[in-house]
Structure formats: C-alpha cells, structure tokens
Enzyme design. Structure first.
Site, PDB file in Angstrom:
ATOM      1  N   CYS A 128      -0.600  -3.361  -5.614  1.00 54.33           N
ATOM      2  CA  CYS A 128      -0.243  -1.957  -5.397  1.00 54.33           C
ATOM      3  C   CYS A 128      -0.696  -1.528  -4.007  1.00 54.33           C
ATOM      4  O   CYS A 128      -1.785  -1.893  -3.571  1.00 54.33           O
ATOM      5  CB  CYS A 128      -0.965  -1.160  -6.472  1.00 54.33           C
ATOM      6  SG  CYS A 128      -1.058   0.574  -6.143  1.00 54.33           S
ATOM      7  N   THR A 130      -0.271   1.855  -3.106  1.00 51.49           N
ATOM      8  CA  THR A 130      -0.212   3.323  -3.156  1.00 51.49           C
ATOM      9  C   THR A 130      -1.324   3.976  -2.335  1.00 51.49           C
ATOM     10  O   THR A 130      -1.098   4.946  -1.614  1.00 51.49           O
ATOM     11  CB  THR A 130      -0.296   3.794  -4.628  1.00 51.49           C
ATOM     12  OG1 THR A 130       0.885   3.358  -5.288  1.00 51.49           O
ATOM     13  CG2 THR A 130      -0.402   5.301  -4.740  1.00 51.49           C
TER      14      THR A 130
HETATM   15  P1  5GP Z   1      -3.175  -5.547 -11.938  1.00 56.01           P
HETATM   16  O1  5GP Z   1      -3.601  -5.933 -13.325  1.00 56.01           O
HETATM   17  O2  5GP Z   1      -2.245  -6.537 -11.322  1.00 56.01           O
HETATM   18  O3  5GP Z   1      -4.346  -5.194 -11.068  1.00 56.01           O
HETATM   19  O4  5GP Z   1      -2.373  -4.180 -12.095  1.00 56.01           O
HETATM   20  C1  5GP Z   1      -1.212  -4.081 -12.872  1.00 56.01           C
HETATM   21  C2  5GP Z   1      -0.678  -2.674 -12.747  1.00 56.01           C
HETATM   22  O5  5GP Z   1      -0.328  -2.381 -11.392  1.00 56.01           O
HETATM   23  C3  5GP Z   1       0.616  -2.424 -13.506  1.00 56.01           C
HETATM   24  O6  5GP Z   1       0.428  -2.251 -14.884  1.00 56.01           O
HETATM   25  C4  5GP Z   1       1.141  -1.177 -12.817  1.00 56.01           C
HETATM   26  O7  5GP Z   1       0.551   0.007 -13.324  1.00 56.01           O
HETATM   27  C5  5GP Z   1       0.647  -1.347 -11.394  1.00 56.01           C
HETATM   28  N1  5GP Z   1       1.743  -1.744 -10.493  1.00 56.01           N
HETATM   29  C6  5GP Z   1       2.618  -2.767 -10.655  1.00 56.01           C
HETATM   30  N2  5GP Z   1       3.459  -2.843  -9.609  1.00 56.01           N
HETATM   31  C7  5GP Z   1       3.115  -1.848  -8.773  1.00 56.01           C
HETATM   32  C8  5GP Z   1       3.631  -1.394  -7.514  1.00 56.01           C
HETATM   33  O8  5GP Z   1       4.531  -1.963  -6.911  1.00 56.01           O
HETATM   34  N3  5GP Z   1       3.026  -0.297  -6.986  1.00 56.01           N
HETATM   35  C9  5GP Z   1       1.997   0.346  -7.610  1.00 56.01           C
HETATM   36  N4  5GP Z   1       1.495   1.445  -7.035  1.00 56.01           N
HETATM   37  N5  5GP Z   1       1.474  -0.070  -8.773  1.00 56.01           N
HETATM   38  C10 5GP Z   1       2.028  -1.151  -9.341  1.00 56.01           C
END
Ligand code: 5GP
Length: 287
Positions: A128, A130
């Site tokens: 992400c 953001t």
């Molecule tokens: P991880 O477990 O990989 O740290 O986080 C997974 C979460 O990242 C997902 O469930 C979703 O909420 C968030 N996420 C997935 N793709 C994106 C993206 O392209 N941008 C953002 N801001 N959040 C994402």
C-alpha cells in the site's frame, strides 16, 4: 487551525507481548477456534479468525480450499466471473462487513448503521502506498486497540486489516483486540496464488501487487483514471511453494504466544495481553 494529536500511537513493531504465568503444558492445548454471533445480522461464525485478503493474487479459490481445511476463510477477490463462481459453488456469508476506518467514532457510526464487522486499517498494507501518496494513515496497533474498544462496547466486531509481516504481528493484532486478522503479503508467493512463477537472477519469484496499483488498474480498469493516483505497489516476492507450511507456521506461532501469556484459548489472548514498548524487536546480528 489544524489540531495536532500528540498522544502516542503505536505500530506492531513498537511493542512486544509481556510473558505471563501459564499453567499450559503444551502448545497443543491451545484452542484457536472462536465462535461469534454478529450484532446486526445475528449470523454465527465458528473458525480460526484469520482471513486471506481479497486481493486477486492471494484471495483465490485455490487458497480458499486450503484455508477451509484449517477452519479459516478467504475473502475471494471480486474479479472472478459468474461462471467461475458457479463452478466453485461457494457458501456466501451474509454478515455485513464495512470499512476501512481507523477511529473509534467511525467504527461506532458503521455499527449503528447496520454493519456487523468493521475493517480497521488505513495505509499499513505491505503493498500500500496510501501514506506516501496522501499523507493519511494511523499506526495499526493503536488503531486496532481503539477501534476494538469502540466496537466491543456495541457488541460489534473488527478485522485488523494489513500490516502483519510475521506470525508475531498476527498475535499482537489479536492481543490488541482484533476479532479477525486479514493478511495479504504473508500469503503471497505460494502455489495457491494467482500468477506464474518467474525466474529472476536465478531465483524463483511471483508477482504480488496492491489492488490500487497501476498493475491492478491496468488489468481491470484499463489503467489509472486521470483524476486519481495509484495507491499500491507491485513487487516480486520469493516463490514459497505450498501455502500449507505457511499456515502451520502462523498457527504454531499463535499457539505459542497463547502459552507464553497463559491463554488457553485465543479468546483469552487480549485479556492476557500487556504490551511493552520496545526499541528493538529482535537481534539484528545476522540480518
Ligand atoms: P498486508 O497483509 O499485505 O500487509 O495488507 C493487506 C491489505 O492491504 C489488504 O487487505 C487491503 O486492505 C490493503 N491493500 C491491498 N491492496 C492495496 C492497495 O493497492 N492500496 C492500499 N492502500 N491498500 C491495499
């Protein structure tokens, strides 16, 4: 005038769980199953409350089959066709989930508007961007602690979504009060994930990307719309074979956490949790 909130806000990396007296003799005595009845829909759920994120790389039918064997579920991504769904013949949950938010007042508003489970997390995800693109976010551990408190006061539930990078982080999320923990990156790179295995510099890798990355937007929306920026990254992750071993590693870690803090059931983990602030989580000698 803008307000500056100077209260300390923490991430998973800022804390460790303090060990406590435990009468548990073996990790096998720990019960990770939970049963929840949801506030608004009155639906009941029983299982190990770890969810694979609804990203098209990891939230696949293949992943769901393996996760189901371990009583965990997969938030299937939305890009399968109706035909593919019919073939898979899933049994749809009817509870209503909403999000993503990071503050107690938003959690309360969503629950009082009819949501059962609130997804908590803005910006912590492994792919992400953001926080970089918008400057918006909230350290995930504090978000979970604060949102769980608000949700549980109304008999609602929360999912800690994003930011876990190891089994210890999953345990911290549950310790902070999460009812469910959603994982994307930790499940990336396996046989059950979408995409081909590629060879890069003699190493096997698979592609993993955010659902707001330009890779995903090119694939599903013909590119990044002019009015927005991509908020996700595309990365190559090491190929990790069958997801089964990763699942066992996460569940084994979680059982071990429970024995260290004296929780016979996952349900007791947050009651047995005291976080201590740390400046370093583990030795860096060989890293
Ligand atoms: P991880 O477990 O990989 O740290 O986080 C997974 C979460 O990242 C997902 O469930 C979703 O909420 C968030 N996420 C997935 N793709 C994106 C993206 O392209 N941008 C953002 N801001 N959040 C994402």
């Amino acid at each position: 005038m803008p307000r500056v909130d100077a209260d300390l806000k923490l991430d998973f990396k800022d804390v460790l769980l303090r060990p406590k007296r435990s009468s548990l003799k073996s990790r096998s005595e720990v019960d990770l199953m939970r049963t929840f009845t949801f506030r608004n829909s009155k639906q009941t759920y029983t299982g190990i409350p770890i969810i694979v994120a609804n990203m098209d790389t990891v939230g696949t039918f293949e992943m769901a089959v393996v996760m189901a064997k371990h009583a965990m579920f997969t938030a299937i991504h939305k890009h399968y066709s109706l035909e593919e769904w019919k073939l898979f013949a899933a049994s749809h949950p009817e509870c209503l989930e909403a999000g993503n938010v990071v503050t107690g007042e938003m959690v309360e508003e969503l629950i009082l508007s009819g949501a059962d489970i609130i997804k908590v997390g803005i910006g912590p995800g492994s792919v992400c961007t953001t926080r970089v693109k918008t400057g918006v976010g909230y350290p995930q551990l504090s978000a979970v602690i604060e949102c769980a408190d608000s949700a549980h006061g109304l008999k609602g539930h929360i999912i800690s979504d994003g930011g876990c990078s190891c089994p210890g982080d999953v345990a911290k999320a549950f310790g902070a009060g999460a009812d469910f923990v959603m994982l994307g990156g930790m499940f990336a790179g396996h046989d059950q994930c979408a995409g081909e295995i590629m060879e890069k510099n003699g190493k096997k890798v698979k592609l993993f990307y955010g659902m707001s990355s330009d890779t995903a937007m090119r694939k599903y929306a013909g590119g990044v719309a002019e009015y927005r920026a991509s908020e996700g990254r595309t990365v190559e992750v090491p190929y990790r074979g069958d997801v089964e071993l990763t699942i066992l590693d996460i569940l084994g870690g979680l059982r071990s956490t429970c024995t260290y803090v004296g929780a016979a059931k996952l349900k007791e983990l947050s009651r047995r949790t005291t976080f201590i602030r740390v400046t370093q989580q583990h030795s860096q000698v060989f890293s």
